[in-house]
Design a protein around this motif. Sequence first.
Motif, mmCIF file in Angstrom:
data_model
loop_
_atom_site.group_PDB
_atom_site.id
_atom_site.type_symbol
_atom_site.label_atom_id
_atom_site.label_comp_id
_atom_site.label_asym_id
_atom_site.label_seq_id
_atom_site.Cartn_x
_atom_site.Cartn_y
_atom_site.Cartn_z
ATOM 1 N N UNK A 141 -2.126 1.635 -2.448
ATOM 2 C CA UNK A 141 -1.179 2.552 -1.821
ATOM 3 C C UNK A 141 -0.573 1.958 -0.562
ATOM 4 N N UNK A 142 -1.408 1.337 0.274
ATOM 5 C CA UNK A 142 -0.911 0.747 1.521
ATOM 6 C C UNK A 142 0.010 -0.439 1.255
ATOM 7 N N UNK A 143 -0.347 -1.275 0.290
ATOM 8 C CA UNK A 143 0.519 -2.413 -0.043
ATOM 9 C C UNK A 143 1.864 -1.911 -0.565
ATOM 10 N N UNK A 170 7.420 -2.447 7.359
ATOM 11 C CA UNK A 170 7.561 -3.861 7.704
ATOM 12 C C UNK A 170 8.439 -4.491 6.631
ATOM 13 N N UNK A 171 9.595 -5.003 7.008
ATOM 14 C CA UNK A 171 10.554 -5.442 6.007
ATOM 15 C C UNK A 171 10.034 -6.654 5.222
ATOM 16 N N UNK A 172 9.612 -6.397 3.986
ATOM 17 C CA UNK A 172 9.066 -7.452 3.143
ATOM 18 C C UNK A 172 9.071 -6.948 1.706
ATOM 19 N N UNK A 173 8.636 -7.776 0.797
ATOM 20 C CA UNK A 173 8.448 -7.406 -0.595
ATOM 21 C C UNK A 173 6.947 -7.226 -0.821
ATOM 22 N N UNK A 174 6.559 -6.301 -1.697
ATOM 23 C CA UNK A 174 5.112 -6.115 -1.883
ATOM 24 C C UNK A 174 4.450 -7.350 -2.482
ATOM 25 N N UNK A 175 5.251 -8.228 -3.096
ATOM 26 C CA UNK A 175 4.689 -9.481 -3.610
ATOM 27 C C UNK A 175 4.359 -10.437 -2.464
ATOM 28 N N UNK A 176 4.844 -10.148 -1.254
ATOM 29 C CA UNK A 176 4.519 -10.972 -0.079
ATOM 30 C C UNK A 176 3.141 -10.649 0.478
ATOM 31 N N UNK A 177 2.508 -9.593 -0.040
ATOM 32 C CA UNK A 177 1.263 -9.079 0.539
ATOM 33 C C UNK A 177 0.157 -9.148 -0.504
ATOM 34 N N UNK A 178 -1.032 -9.519 -0.077
ATOM 35 C CA UNK A 178 -2.196 -9.486 -0.952
ATOM 36 C C UNK A 178 -3.236 -8.526 -0.398
ATOM 37 N N UNK A 179 -4.241 -8.237 -1.219
ATOM 38 C CA UNK A 179 -5.270 -7.311 -0.746
ATOM 39 C C UNK A 179 -6.574 -7.459 -1.509
#
Length: 774
Positions: A666-668, A675-684
């Motif tokens: 949910x947070x991703x 925060x201006x980004x793509x969810x593919x830029x974030x891992x978890x």
Amino acid sequence: MIENILIKLRNDPSFDRNIAHVELIPERKSLYGEVKEELPDSISDYLERHNIRLYKHQCDSLEEIRNGNNIVITTPTASGKTLAFNIPIFEALEKDRHATALYLYPAKALSNDQLKVLKALELDTEIRVNPNVYDGDTPSAIRPKIRNESRIIVSNPYEMHHILPWNYKWQHFFSNLKFIVLDEAHIYRGVFGSNVSLLIRRLERVCEYYGSKPQFIISTATLANPIEFAEKLTGLKYRLISEDGSPKGKKYFIFYNPYKNGDYLSTHQESKRLFLFFIREGLQTLCFTVSRKMSELIARWSKESLEPSEESLKEKIMAYRAGYLPEERRKIENGLKNGVIKGVTSTNALELGIDIGGLDSVIISGYPGTVISTWQQAGRAGRGANDSVATLVAFQNQLDQYFMRHPQVFFGKPHEHAIVDLKNPYILFGHTMCASSELPIVLERDKKYLGEHLPDILNELKNESLVKETPNGWIYSGTKSASMVVSLDSISSDIFKVMYQGRTLETMDRRQAYREAHEGVVLLHQGETYIVDEMDLNKGIIKVNKTDVDFYTQVLKESFVSIIDVIQKKSIGNIELFLGHLRVTENYNAYKIMRGDSAIGYKNIYLPPLEFNTVGFWFTFPNSIEDELWEKRSRDRDILEMLIKRKNVDIRREVFSGALHGIEHGMIGIMPFHVMCDRWDIGGLSTNFHPSTGKSTVFIYDGFDGGIGLSEKAYELFGEITKTTLELVKECSCKEGCPACIYSPKCGNDNKPMDKSGTIFLLMNISKLFYPPS
């Protein structure tokens, strides 16, 4: 006219039942400014001939530039930002006949459009600036003439990256450089933005060497942090120009949700139906799509759906995308401007300021990832004082559905922070290497451009035989061109080439290759499908074959996170929140073969682990929280049924794991809103117990070597992110979780385990610490 058409739309039950919200953005009258000191006759005569009276933001820009200040202009699309900086630049270039200006654009099409504007302004004012585009397509025979005779040069960051090593050829231009314009600057964020910010510092360094200190003019879409963004991008101080004086007609903004009533309608098919509806009602309409293939398909479906009596419309509906020949694109752009073409489907290639005139209607098929992009696309309709309509058609994604339920959040103040990170060691290493190939690096002079850790970076580069120390400073000693080794689009130099019949289709870094181009995967490129036949890990070559298939693939992976160190820490009640450096290991071990929403098979893959250091934030729960959750959930009917059916499974542990997993997803999913980004830029990663914390822990981290500043900003905004995530999950109508709340298309564990009720319970426990119940 628009109002009557919307009444007709709402009278059709097949459309009306999916309309989640209609926002009326009222018309706005012109707000003119005052020029304090008279403009030169050449410019004032031009304005008078064209019946142009400057708006307030244009006058504000003029005065700030006259006063020698750097400015950032954040007024909306079609507000006259270009004139706001062209007028003062032409004024300055008329007064100083040696002065030059550099305009940088993120896309070639924008450069060509600006060149037309500059040439027309030169012709009309008779101020000789000899504007020219200088990019990769500029013939080598005319390059010296442009460098030495053009007073305004229009280019892009990629070209400047390769120009700077040859700066001695630009001595005349750089030594007289008075202005640098960065237009559409909101594009410069994330990895690309961090690279561009260091490229700009290299450019400033070269200008200082040649004795110039240009003013910067940054033009951008509306941001939550325009001054912070501009200052990080260039390292300079700025004045903000944000009060828009341009007139606007009424705009009706429709939020259209195919999933509003529990239906599973196709976003693409509903976009096609709306596209045809508006065209049939006489509205010139542009439909933005998420991919090149979908752009082609919606145009084709629309033509196929026309009645025999509408045959003449077939020639007036077209697709537009990158990859078309320039003459094809110009034909469509001109057709839109002169009204011959009635409907166009496009990727975001038409989002930026390419001149296509004013349209009546825009359809945005799927939330484009940022509020900025949504407004940029919507701004294509209703240029000038004409009324218009924009329609956002939702996907079943977290942010799409969140906005459908919370339109007031979307239409409120801008919430996105554009992130430029200057601390990534890999990016700093690359640009330090480039700077040493342009001019010798002198520590006392160049720390302000390349950072306080410059001595350490130079020593590490020296150990790699990439720089050497001389009496004049540190110089480049590598064997390859530094600017060819360093890419502005990525961090890693570990690049794979995707090859088809001996031709390179695209390049990608190792992490993207593992995710999208391992053996057996279905790869989509420019709307065509390919199967990966071979992945050579040593040579960095991926061989593919073109094929039509009715399935797609999704990689599965396991992630492991270890904590290197803690940068910041704070306690919020019984929750502990950390920011720090992490070591991430990703094991890609299988992929599933999907048809529609169903898995039809699984295959193993064998790839060595991926390891990288990054920056992330993480938070821990007290050990008692699992007991509290189980106390609540153990009496629920679904848990009682699971206890009976799955006697050999630790249901209590699975529920807690599923709750943590749901928070992570949910947070991703919601982070790109803040925060201006793509969810593919974030891992978890979420776990019931992590050995480094000794507690249940949720990790969220930047998916890039060294980090790119996303987690630092998310750490600051943790309370807001938690609140938005809770609203997202709690308000979703599903029972067990779905793609609109806690399921993720990129989950390496196939969205298992997952417990929506537990996710809500844990999020409420965090949220009440920030927002206590009244």
